[in-house]
Design a protein around this motif. Structure first.
Motif, mmCIF file in Angstrom:
data_model
loop_
_atom_site.group_PDB
_atom_site.id
_atom_site.type_symbol
_atom_site.label_atom_id
_atom_site.label_comp_id
_atom_site.label_asym_id
_atom_site.label_seq_id
_atom_site.Cartn_x
_atom_site.Cartn_y
_atom_site.Cartn_z
ATOM 1 N N PRO A 44 9.345 7.983 3.041
ATOM 2 C CA PRO A 44 9.582 9.684 3.054
ATOM 3 C C PRO A 44 10.240 9.639 1.786
ATOM 4 O O PRO A 44 9.743 9.839 1.065
ATOM 5 N N ALA A 45 8.709 11.450 1.921
ATOM 6 C CA ALA A 45 8.570 12.027 0.797
ATOM 7 C C ALA A 45 10.493 12.554 0.287
ATOM 8 O O ALA A 45 11.281 12.492 1.276
ATOM 9 N N ARG A 46 10.339 12.853 -0.993
ATOM 10 C CA ARG A 46 12.515 12.887 -1.355
ATOM 11 C C ARG A 46 12.244 14.418 -1.538
ATOM 12 O O ARG A 46 10.625 14.957 -2.614
ATOM 13 N N THR A 47 13.125 14.586 -1.706
ATOM 14 C CA THR A 47 13.839 16.199 -1.882
ATOM 15 C C THR A 47 13.929 15.812 -3.201
ATOM 16 O O THR A 47 14.572 15.028 -3.433
ATOM 17 N N LEU A 48 13.722 17.665 -3.662
ATOM 18 C CA LEU A 48 13.875 17.477 -5.375
ATOM 19 C C LEU A 48 15.827 18.192 -5.753
ATOM 20 O O LEU A 48 15.653 18.736 -4.395
ATOM 21 N N PRO A 49 16.577 17.313 -6.410
ATOM 22 C CA PRO A 49 17.566 17.067 -6.657
ATOM 23 C C PRO A 49 18.161 18.256 -7.271
ATOM 24 O O PRO A 49 16.649 19.368 -8.000
ATOM 25 N N GLU A 50 19.178 18.934 -7.454
ATOM 26 C CA GLU A 50 19.419 20.368 -7.874
ATOM 27 C C GLU A 50 19.798 19.776 -10.047
ATOM 28 O O GLU A 50 19.710 18.381 -10.614
ATOM 29 N N LEU A 51 18.599 20.476 -10.353
ATOM 30 C CA LEU A 51 17.644 20.407 -11.329
ATOM 31 C C LEU A 51 18.491 21.692 -12.662
ATOM 32 O O LEU A 51 18.734 22.672 -11.842
ATOM 33 N N LEU A 52 18.420 21.212 -13.893
ATOM 34 C CA LEU A 52 19.170 22.231 -14.953
ATOM 35 C C LEU A 52 18.180 23.176 -15.762
ATOM 36 O O LEU A 52 16.759 21.281 -16.107
ATOM 37 N N GLY A 53 17.725 24.090 -16.366
ATOM 38 C CA GLY A 53 16.614 24.194 -16.964
ATOM 39 C C GLY A 53 16.557 24.172 -18.651
ATOM 40 O O GLY A 53 18.120 23.460 -18.813
ATOM 41 N N ALA A 54 16.282 24.310 -19.506
ATOM 42 C CA ALA A 54 16.322 23.888 -20.951
ATOM 43 C C ALA A 54 17.319 24.563 -21.536
ATOM 44 O O ALA A 54 18.196 24.280 -22.102
ATOM 45 N N ASP A 55 17.960 25.887 -20.775
ATOM 46 C CA ASP A 55 19.047 26.504 -21.109
ATOM 47 C C ASP A 55 20.545 25.971 -20.691
ATOM 48 O O ASP A 55 21.120 27.165 -21.150
ATOM 49 N N GLY A 56 20.305 25.001 -19.730
ATOM 50 C CA GLY A 56 21.698 24.723 -18.822
ATOM 51 C C GLY A 56 22.305 25.056 -18.315
ATOM 52 O O GLY A 56 22.821 24.130 -17.296
ATOM 53 N N ARG A 57 20.937 26.146 -17.798
ATOM 54 C CA ARG A 57 21.572 26.851 -16.443
ATOM 55 C C ARG A 57 20.494 26.699 -14.741
ATOM 56 O O ARG A 57 19.406 25.718 -15.405
ATOM 57 N N ALA A 132 20.671 16.336 -14.498
ATOM 58 C CA ALA A 132 21.930 16.123 -15.138
ATOM 59 C C ALA A 132 22.867 15.392 -14.621
ATOM 60 O O ALA A 132 23.894 14.572 -15.272
ATOM 61 N N SER A 133 22.387 15.360 -12.525
ATOM 62 C CA SER A 133 23.779 14.349 -12.459
ATOM 63 C C SER A 133 23.128 13.291 -11.982
ATOM 64 O O SER A 133 21.892 12.786 -12.211
ATOM 65 N N GLU A 134 23.727 12.395 -11.425
ATOM 66 C CA GLU A 134 23.455 11.194 -11.240
ATOM 67 C C GLU A 134 22.901 10.871 -9.796
ATOM 68 O O GLU A 134 21.716 10.517 -10.011
ATOM 69 N N ALA A 135 22.714 11.627 -9.658
ATOM 70 C CA ALA A 135 21.541 11.304 -8.201
ATOM 71 C C ALA A 135 20.140 11.926 -8.401
ATOM 72 O O ALA A 135 19.467 11.445 -8.190
ATOM 73 N N ALA A 136 20.589 13.198 -9.350
ATOM 74 C CA ALA A 136 18.762 13.770 -10.118
ATOM 75 C C ALA A 136 18.244 12.418 -10.597
ATOM 76 O O ALA A 136 17.225 12.000 -10.968
ATOM 77 N N ARG A 137 19.288 11.540 -11.402
ATOM 78 C CA ARG A 137 18.602 10.852 -12.161
ATOM 79 C C ARG A 137 18.035 9.087 -11.054
ATOM 80 O O ARG A 137 16.891 8.772 -11.335
ATOM 81 N N GLN A 138 18.797 8.905 -10.067
ATOM 82 C CA GLN A 138 18.279 8.332 -9.883
ATOM 83 C C GLN A 138 17.251 8.198 -8.271
ATOM 84 O O GLN A 138 16.277 7.746 -7.807
ATOM 85 N N ARG A 139 16.804 9.683 -8.093
ATOM 86 C CA ARG A 139 15.885 10.473 -7.240
ATOM 87 C C ARG A 139 14.393 9.948 -8.294
ATOM 88 O O ARG A 139 13.213 10.261 -7.938
ATOM 89 N N PHE A 140 14.592 10.778 -9.681
ATOM 90 C CA PHE A 140 13.321 10.015 -10.509
ATOM 91 C C PHE A 140 13.715 8.519 -11.145
ATOM 92 O O PHE A 140 12.835 8.839 -11.702
ATOM 93 N N ASP A 141 14.678 7.808 -10.744
ATOM 94 C CA ASP A 141 13.902 6.548 -10.742
ATOM 95 C C ASP A 141 14.504 6.451 -12.668
ATOM 96 O O ASP A 141 13.317 5.529 -13.492
#
Length: 185
Positions: A44-57, A132-141
Motif C-alpha cells: 500500500p501507499a506509504r503516508t508521509l512521516p513528519e518532516l522538518l524544513g531546512a530551518d529546522g521547524r 529527523a526521526s528514525e521513522a522518517a528514515r525508515q519510511r524513505f529507506d
C-alpha cells in the motif's frame, strides 16, 4: 437464406464477430497485460512521516497537498549521484511542459543542518526537507545505498520509488501517465 438477406447477415456478422472473439477470450481466462510503472509501486501507499524544513521547524503537511512531488531522498550530504538525480528531476519537471505547474521537487536528507546553498543557487524551485526521526528514515529507506526518487501524490502519500540506477526516462513516462489521468494536483 436468400440473396436478398445476405448483406444484412454479413453486416450483422461483422458486428457480432468481435463480441464473440472477446467473449471467447474472456471465457478462457486471457487478460491483456496491464501497463506497468517503471518505478517500484508502493502497495500500500506509504503516508508521509513528519518532516522538518531546512530551518529546522516542522514542515507543514499542506506543503505536499495539491501538488505531485518528485522527492529525491539521500542520506547525508548531496553527493554526485544525488546531484545527478536532482538535475534529472529538474529535466523531468521541465519536460512535463504544460503540466509542470502541477509538480514540485524536494530534496530530502537526514542531516540536521543541510547546506542546500549550492543546490538552490542553480535550482531555486527546489525545496529542502529533513528526515529527523528514525521513522522518517525508515519510511524513505535512507539506509539503502545511493539516492532514491519517490513520487508523492497530492494527498501526501508515497506511491512510487525509483532506485539510484533507474532510468529518468521511466520517471518521465510515469509522471506523464499520472498527470494525464489524475484529476488531483
Amino acid at each position: 437464406m436468400t440473396a436478398r438477406y445476405r448483406p444484412l447477415w454479413l453486416i450483422l456478422g461483422l458486428f457480432l464477430l468481435p463480441l464473440a472473439i472477446g467473449g471467447g477470450l474472456f471465457a478462457y481466462g486471457w487478460r491483456p497485460a496491464a501497463p506497468a510503472a517503471n518505478g517500484d509501486l508502493l502497495n500500500p501507499a506509504r503516508t508521509l512521516p513528519e518532516l522538518l524544513g531546512a530551518d529546522g521547524r516542522p514542515l507543514d503537511p499542506a506543503t505536499f497537498t495539491d501538488h505531485w512531488t518528485l522527492l529525491v531522498a539521500s542520506a547525508g550530504p548531496c553527493e554526485d549521484a544525488c546531484r545527478q538525480w536532482i538535475v534529472a528531476t529538474r529535466q523531468v519537471h521541465v519536460a512535463l511542459y504544460k503540466q509542470m505547474n502541477r509538480v514540485q521537487r524536494v530534496w530530502l536528507t537526514d542531516q540536521p543542518h543541510p547546506d542546500a546553498t549550492p543546490l538552490l543557487t542553480l535550482q531555486p524551485d527546489l525545496h529542502t526537507a529533513i528526515a529527523a526521526s528514525e521513522a522518517a528514515r525508515q519510511r524513505f529507506d535512507l539506509d539503502r545505498a545511493g539516492p532514491q526518487v519517490f513520487v508523492v501524490d497530492p494527498q501526501g502519500r508515497l506511491i512510487l520509488r525509483y532506485a539510484a540506477d533507474a532510468d529518468p526516462r521511466g520517471l518521465l513516462k510515469d509522471m506523464e501517465r499520472l498527470l494525464r489521468y489524475a484529476w488531483a494536483g
